[in-house]
Design an enzyme around this catalytic site. Structure first.
Site, short mmCIF file in Angstrom:
data_model
loop_
_atom_site.label_atom_id
_atom_site.label_comp_id
_atom_site.label_asym_id
_atom_site.label_seq_id
_atom_site.Cartn_x
_atom_site.Cartn_y
_atom_site.Cartn_z
N SER A 180 0.65 -1.17 -0.20
CA SER A 180 0.00 0.04 0.00
C SER A 180 0.87 1.29 0.11
O SER A 180 0.29 2.54 -0.36
CB SER A 180 -1.07 -0.04 1.18
OG SER A 180 -0.36 -0.32 2.34
N HIS A 208 -5.42 -3.94 -1.92
CA HIS A 208 -5.49 -2.94 -3.09
C HIS A 208 -5.24 -3.68 -4.33
O HIS A 208 -4.88 -2.99 -5.42
CB HIS A 208 -4.23 -2.03 -2.73
CG HIS A 208 -4.11 -1.03 -1.70
ND1 HIS A 208 -4.90 0.26 -2.17
CD2 HIS A 208 -3.56 -0.84 -0.50
CE1 HIS A 208 -4.60 0.85 -1.01
NE2 HIS A 208 -4.18 0.39 0.01
N LYS A 239 -12.27 0.04 -0.48
CA LYS A 239 -11.41 0.54 -1.37
C LYS A 239 -11.94 0.67 -2.91
O LYS A 239 -12.90 1.17 -2.98
CB LYS A 239 -9.86 -0.08 -1.43
CG LYS A 239 -9.01 0.55 -0.06
CD LYS A 239 -7.90 -0.14 0.14
CE LYS A 239 -7.59 0.42 1.47
NZ LYS A 239 -6.67 -0.32 2.34
C1 LIG Z 1 -6.62 -0.68 3.73
C2 LIG Z 1 -5.72 -1.95 4.02
C3 LIG Z 1 -6.23 -2.69 4.94
C4 LIG Z 1 -7.53 -2.39 5.81
O1 LIG Z 1 -8.50 -2.35 5.08
P1 LIG Z 1 -9.92 -1.38 5.77
O2 LIG Z 1 -11.04 -1.84 5.07
O3 LIG Z 1 -9.45 -0.03 5.43
O4 LIG Z 1 -9.74 -1.65 7.21
C5 LIG Z 1 -5.64 -3.92 5.28
N1 LIG Z 1 -4.39 -4.25 4.44
C6 LIG Z 1 -4.01 -3.48 3.38
C7 LIG Z 1 -2.91 -3.92 2.68
C8 LIG Z 1 -4.51 -2.28 3.22
O5 LIG Z 1 -4.09 -1.44 2.22
#
Ligand SMILES: *Cc1c(COP(=O)(O)O)cnc(C)c1O
Length: 391
Positions: A180, A208, A239
């Site tokens: 990320s 992602h 996302k």
């Molecule tokens: C954003 C993210 C999460 C957490 O997801 P949320 O739904 O925002 O809690 C977990 N792992 C990765 C790699 C992320 O980028």
């Protein structure tokens, strides 16, 4: 003031002195490609809304209809009562990921924590990439298993550790699919080969990757055609799907075990039905409109090439997450401030989110940016980058 309060104050002053205080900007309207932020219309390069689905009229309509049917809140944990939309979403996610089952958590964060905590115990061993997401790190801690951190994407180092670190019990390798902070992709085929030859379970966090990579946005596991070699697939609805929530997909028994034992699932009130209906609709749109993915990737190449031509260092990014490396924390902050005054919102990311001295401006390109948005952004990067010595 108590000693504890004194110490909190001291820590905050230290952060302020480093110029690293986090002040999120306020958005006053839709999370669009041009957004009204802190009273100013800017090109938004800080959103995970990869496909623009958070604002899609069909997604909003589905959420409203579910609110009209069920109300706003879920009013109980899933383990006590579950709405039809939650179950429908889990079926749709399992079909999408081509697995037996899936289970929805309130966030991606709690999906990682809940899964790792349930599937492992103190007699087990976890091998975790050094740049894995914080929710994986916390999940490893809560599992009680011994965690061995391997250098980022270093398959040889991982193999050496697998030879050295043994147990009679479970060994699990866990990695982000797309990282990320850098937008690079894990070497999943090599990791899957190691997992197989060393008898390890493999878990991939595709927060992602989902809605971005693979056929129809099925994620990195699909992209590398490794469905049968990755036992635990994690993803998020917050996302590309433009909603909120996280999930674990995989075989029936693994999912059932989590459903029976994961504490964040058992002890936390379910997500509102409106958000579940939104996610179902986003999934449907993703299946029906491959053009969205095509545009996302066209925009990604256009923007990354543009930054490279200007002389910026975008590291190993091969996805819509494109970091612009700056190095020093203060420099990254002033770069971001200057971008904002030139009409572009891109986040400066520094320690502790990334290693100290590796501060960067992180940009995220979406399918809904048009060429004018991206050109405006590139112009601003050129001007501000020169001003603060990044190029
Ligand atoms: C954003 C993210 C999460 C957490 O997801 P949320 O739904 O925002 O809690 C977990 N792992 C990765 C790699 C992320 O980028």
């Amino acid at each position: 003031m108590s000693a504890a309060q004194e110490s909190w104050k001291h820590i905050v002053r230290e952060i302020e002195k480093r110029g690293a205080t986090r002040r999120p900007r306020t958005i006053e309207g839709p999370q669009g490609t041009r957004a009204q932020i802190d009273g100013k219309t800017v090109v938004n390069l800080s959103s995970n809304n990869y496909l623009g689905l958070a604002q899609d009229q069909r997604v909003k309509t589905a959420a409203k209809a579910a609110i009209d049917c069920y109300g706003c809140g879920s009013c109980s944990a899933r383990s006590i009562m579950t709405t039809k939309v939650h179950a429908e979403l889990e079926d749709a996610l399992a079909r999408f990921k081509r697995t037996d089952s899936s289970i929805v958590f309130n966030t991606g964060f709690s999906a990682n924590v809940g899964a790792l905590q349930t599937l492992l115990s103190e007699h087990d061993l976890i091998f975790s990439d050094s740049l894995n997401h914080g929710s994986i790190i916390d999940g490893c801690r809560l599992s009680g298993a011994r965690t061995v951190v391997y250098p980022h994407k270093d398959v040889q180092a991982l193999e050496a550790l697998l030879q050295e670190q043994r147990t009679e019990n479970v060994r699990l390798i866990v990695t982000d699919g797309v990282f990320s902070m850098d937008g690079d992709v894990a070497p999943l085929p090599e990791i899957a080969r190691l997992a197989k030859s060393y008898g390890c379970v493999l878990m991939v966090d595709d927060a992602h990757g989902t809605g971005v990579m693979g056929t129809g946005g099925r994620g990195t596991v699909d992209f590398f055609d490794l469905r049968n070699q990755v036992q635990v697939q994690m993803g998020t609805l917050s996302k590309a799907f433009g909603s909120v929530g996280g999930y674990i997909a995989g075989d029936r028994d693994m999912v059932e075990l989590i459903r029976n034992q994961a504490r964040p699932y058992l002890l936390s009130t379910a997500l509102p039905p409106g958000d579940m209906a939104a996610a179902i609709t986003s999934l449907r749109i993703l299946e029906q409109e491959p053009m969205l993915l095509q545009r996302l990737w066209e925009n990604t190449s256009y923007f990354r090439d543009g930054l490279a031509q200007l002389g910026f260092d975008t590291g190993e990014s091969v996805t819509p997450i494109i970091p612009v490396h700056v190095g020093e924390e203060k420099k990254a902050n002033s770069f971001a401030d200057s971008l904002f005054s030139h009409g572009v919102y891109a986040l400066s990311i520094a320690y502790p989110l990334v290693q100290a001295g590796k501060a960067r401006i992180r940009t995220i390109v979406t399918a809904t940016h048009d060429k004018a948005d991206l050109d405006t952004a590139l112009d601003a990067f050129a001007k501000c980058g020169r001003k603060c010595g990044a190029i």
